[in-house]
Design a protein around this motif. Sequence first.
Motif, mmCIF file in Angstrom:
data_model
loop_
_atom_site.group_PDB
_atom_site.id
_atom_site.type_symbol
_atom_site.label_atom_id
_atom_site.label_comp_id
_atom_site.label_asym_id
_atom_site.label_seq_id
_atom_site.Cartn_x
_atom_site.Cartn_y
_atom_site.Cartn_z
ATOM 1 N N UNK A 76 0.837 -1.203 0.000
ATOM 2 C CA UNK A 76 0.000 0.000 0.000
ATOM 3 C C UNK A 76 0.873 1.255 0.000
ATOM 4 N N UNK A 77 1.982 1.211 0.749
ATOM 5 C CA UNK A 77 2.912 2.348 0.773
ATOM 6 C C UNK A 77 3.500 2.592 -0.620
ATOM 7 N N UNK A 78 3.904 1.534 -1.276
ATOM 8 C CA UNK A 78 4.470 1.673 -2.611
ATOM 9 C C UNK A 78 3.416 2.141 -3.612
ATOM 10 N N UNK A 79 2.185 1.707 -3.439
ATOM 11 C CA UNK A 79 1.123 2.142 -4.344
ATOM 12 C C UNK A 79 0.833 3.624 -4.142
ATOM 13 N N UNK A 80 0.862 4.100 -2.890
ATOM 14 C CA UNK A 80 0.683 5.527 -2.620
ATOM 15 C C UNK A 80 1.797 6.341 -3.272
ATOM 16 N N UNK A 81 3.026 5.837 -3.201
ATOM 17 C CA UNK A 81 4.147 6.511 -3.857
ATOM 18 C C UNK A 81 3.995 6.503 -5.374
ATOM 19 N N UNK A 82 3.459 5.404 -5.907
ATOM 20 C CA UNK A 82 3.208 5.327 -7.345
ATOM 21 C C UNK A 82 2.211 6.393 -7.777
ATOM 22 N N UNK A 83 1.130 6.543 -7.000
ATOM 23 C CA UNK A 83 0.134 7.563 -7.310
ATOM 24 C C UNK A 83 0.761 8.960 -7.273
ATOM 25 N N UNK A 84 1.639 9.207 -6.289
ATOM 26 C CA UNK A 84 2.311 10.504 -6.205
ATOM 27 C C UNK A 84 3.167 10.760 -7.437
ATOM 28 N N UNK A 85 3.907 9.738 -7.870
ATOM 29 C CA UNK A 85 4.794 9.904 -9.013
ATOM 30 C C UNK A 85 4.023 10.052 -10.326
ATOM 31 N N UNK A 86 2.781 9.585 -10.355
ATOM 32 C CA UNK A 86 1.939 9.805 -11.529
ATOM 33 C C UNK A 86 1.345 11.209 -11.491
ATOM 34 N N UNK A 87 1.025 11.705 -10.296
ATOM 35 C CA UNK A 87 0.421 13.027 -10.159
ATOM 36 C C UNK A 87 1.447 14.155 -10.268
ATOM 37 N N UNK A 88 2.664 13.925 -9.776
ATOM 38 C CA UNK A 88 3.672 14.991 -9.709
ATOM 39 C C UNK A 88 3.980 15.649 -11.046
ATOM 40 N N UNK A 89 4.085 14.898 -12.164
ATOM 41 C CA UNK A 89 4.400 15.568 -13.433
ATOM 42 C C UNK A 89 3.395 16.641 -13.835
ATOM 43 N N UNK A 90 2.184 16.609 -13.277
ATOM 44 C CA UNK A 90 1.211 17.662 -13.567
ATOM 45 C C UNK A 90 1.762 19.023 -13.145
ATOM 46 N N UNK A 91 2.589 19.037 -12.088
ATOM 47 C CA UNK A 91 3.130 20.292 -11.563
ATOM 48 C C UNK A 91 4.384 20.745 -12.307
ATOM 49 N N UNK A 92 4.815 19.992 -13.319
ATOM 50 C CA UNK A 92 6.067 20.323 -14.014
ATOM 51 C C UNK A 92 5.865 21.294 -15.165
ATOM 52 N N UNK A 93 4.760 22.019 -15.168
ATOM 53 C CA UNK A 93 4.512 23.018 -16.197
ATOM 54 C C UNK A 93 5.651 24.037 -16.180
ATOM 55 N N UNK A 94 6.033 24.546 -17.349
ATOM 56 C CA UNK A 94 7.167 25.473 -17.474
ATOM 57 C C UNK A 94 8.429 24.803 -16.949
ATOM 58 N N UNK A 95 8.869 23.754 -17.652
ATOM 59 C CA UNK A 95 10.027 22.988 -17.222
ATOM 60 C C UNK A 95 11.335 23.746 -17.366
ATOM 61 N N UNK A 96 12.401 23.101 -16.921
ATOM 62 C CA UNK A 96 13.727 23.733 -16.946
ATOM 63 C C UNK A 96 14.167 24.066 -18.359
ATOM 64 N N UNK A 97 13.711 23.275 -19.353
ATOM 65 C CA UNK A 97 14.111 23.545 -20.739
ATOM 66 C C UNK A 97 13.569 24.882 -21.236
ATOM 67 N N UNK A 98 12.534 25.429 -20.546
ATOM 68 C CA UNK A 98 11.983 26.746 -20.872
ATOM 69 C C UNK A 98 12.527 27.809 -19.921
ATOM 70 N N UNK A 99 12.522 27.490 -18.631
ATOM 71 C CA UNK A 99 12.866 28.489 -17.620
ATOM 72 C C UNK A 99 14.346 28.862 -17.625
ATOM 73 N N UNK A 100 15.242 27.866 -17.723
ATOM 74 C CA UNK A 100 16.680 28.154 -17.664
ATOM 75 C C UNK A 100 17.129 29.061 -18.824
ATOM 76 N N UNK A 101 16.777 28.754 -20.097
ATOM 77 C CA UNK A 101 17.165 29.675 -21.177
ATOM 78 C C UNK A 101 16.592 31.083 -21.008
ATOM 79 N N UNK A 102 15.371 31.182 -20.447
ATOM 80 C CA UNK A 102 14.771 32.502 -20.226
ATOM 81 C C UNK A 102 15.588 33.306 -19.229
ATOM 82 N N UNK A 103 16.037 32.646 -18.162
ATOM 83 C CA UNK A 103 16.872 33.320 -17.157
ATOM 84 C C UNK A 103 18.183 33.786 -17.786
ATOM 85 N N UNK A 104 18.781 32.925 -18.590
ATOM 86 C CA UNK A 104 20.076 33.236 -19.201
ATOM 87 C C UNK A 104 19.955 34.399 -20.190
#
Length: 420
Positions: free
Chosen positions: A51-79
């Motif tokens: 159950x612990x591993x399944x909860x972690x699996x759900x987190x790892x599936x949900x987390x990419x939703x928050x990756x909007x504006x990734x480093x490939x966009x943000x880092x060049x903009x800063x530079x």
Amino acid sequence: MLTLKRFANPDVTRAFTNIVWLGLERLTQIGVAIVISGMLARYFGPATFGKWQYANTLLLVLSPITWVCGAEILVPTIVNRPPEQLGTVLGSAFALRFSVSTIALLLTWLGIALHFFEPLVGAMLAGLAVTMLFREPFVGVINAWLQSMTYSKPQLLTSMGTAVIKAGLVYLLVRAAAAPARFGWLWALESAAIGAVLLLYFMRRHGGKLDWHVERSLFKHFASAGTVFWLGLICMYLFLKLDRLMLERAISFADLGRYSAAQQLNENWITLALMLAQTIAPAFVYRVQGIAQLRRNMWRLTALTAVLMVCGAFVLDLLAGFIIRHVFGPDFEGAIEIFRWAVWLSVPAGIEAIGNLVVLKYQARFVLLAKWLLALAVAFAVNLLAIPRLGAYGALVGLAAGYLAAASVNLYYIRFKLRP
């Protein structure tokens, strides 16, 4: 003399030092993850650990939703922006990421309240999901600023320190016989601590002020730019965790716990292949301009990676019983055979990671999205057929088929892009 001149170049020295710190941080995280998993597996037992591993699996599936504006966009903009606009760039990115992360967290908690998940899984996920509120808005934004300077040491040192402290706190909770649902909040505490330390570091470097602002046009740009890459990453992580999502409805949580134990060790081994790819990419792929030289480098790197993964898988196959018994204990004997088969997934995974470097070099975002959509569809179809017949081994077949599909897309793109 040429070598000395190269290392006298401050940019090369800074990049090399950054790679060393990245390697130390990854090795520390892998070691801590194995130690923590071993402690929790012995304390929880196979069913609760599943159950612990399944909860972690759900987190790892949900987390990419928050990756909007990734480093490939943000880092060049800063530079590319003047230094005086740094506060506007980081403030706009933070506002976007914080908004998306808050929505993702609230929807997760709503799903838990509506009993979409098994009660203990939901209780574990409630704490784990809070990491989404800190990882990308705070840690991710400041880490992008550090990456723009090729100086990730503060973030990596903080991550290593908090990982070790977290392991100590897990040990204390195990000794205190804490309820399983409480452990997820340690991960939330860790992400909050990393975010706070990096925020203080940023302020110290800027005269004690944060000075972040939101610019509406930049906010909209960040929301739209990189969307294809973002969707591709979501598909990739869903593919990587699809086996556990589909197994949860086909086998018991105890069996899922044994399968997840084997896969966690295997994923740490595969991570080393990804570290290798990230380390060699700048010198042998990204900076190479000649098509013929790049094509030769790719075939050599692919062959080298295949040999390395085969040798590593062979050794891990032989040591499977020793590793599983010493890390997870006698209740996880059933994970040994799964681990012996799972380690061979590192061969197609490593080959795919090397081929993906060309896709990233040319920023082929639609290829990336198509590749992981195909891998996800293939794995889903194979799982539907194989899991009812083979159980946990059917999920391994689905992963293998997905990796082969992704590697095939890489191969097609490489032949198309690097043709003579």
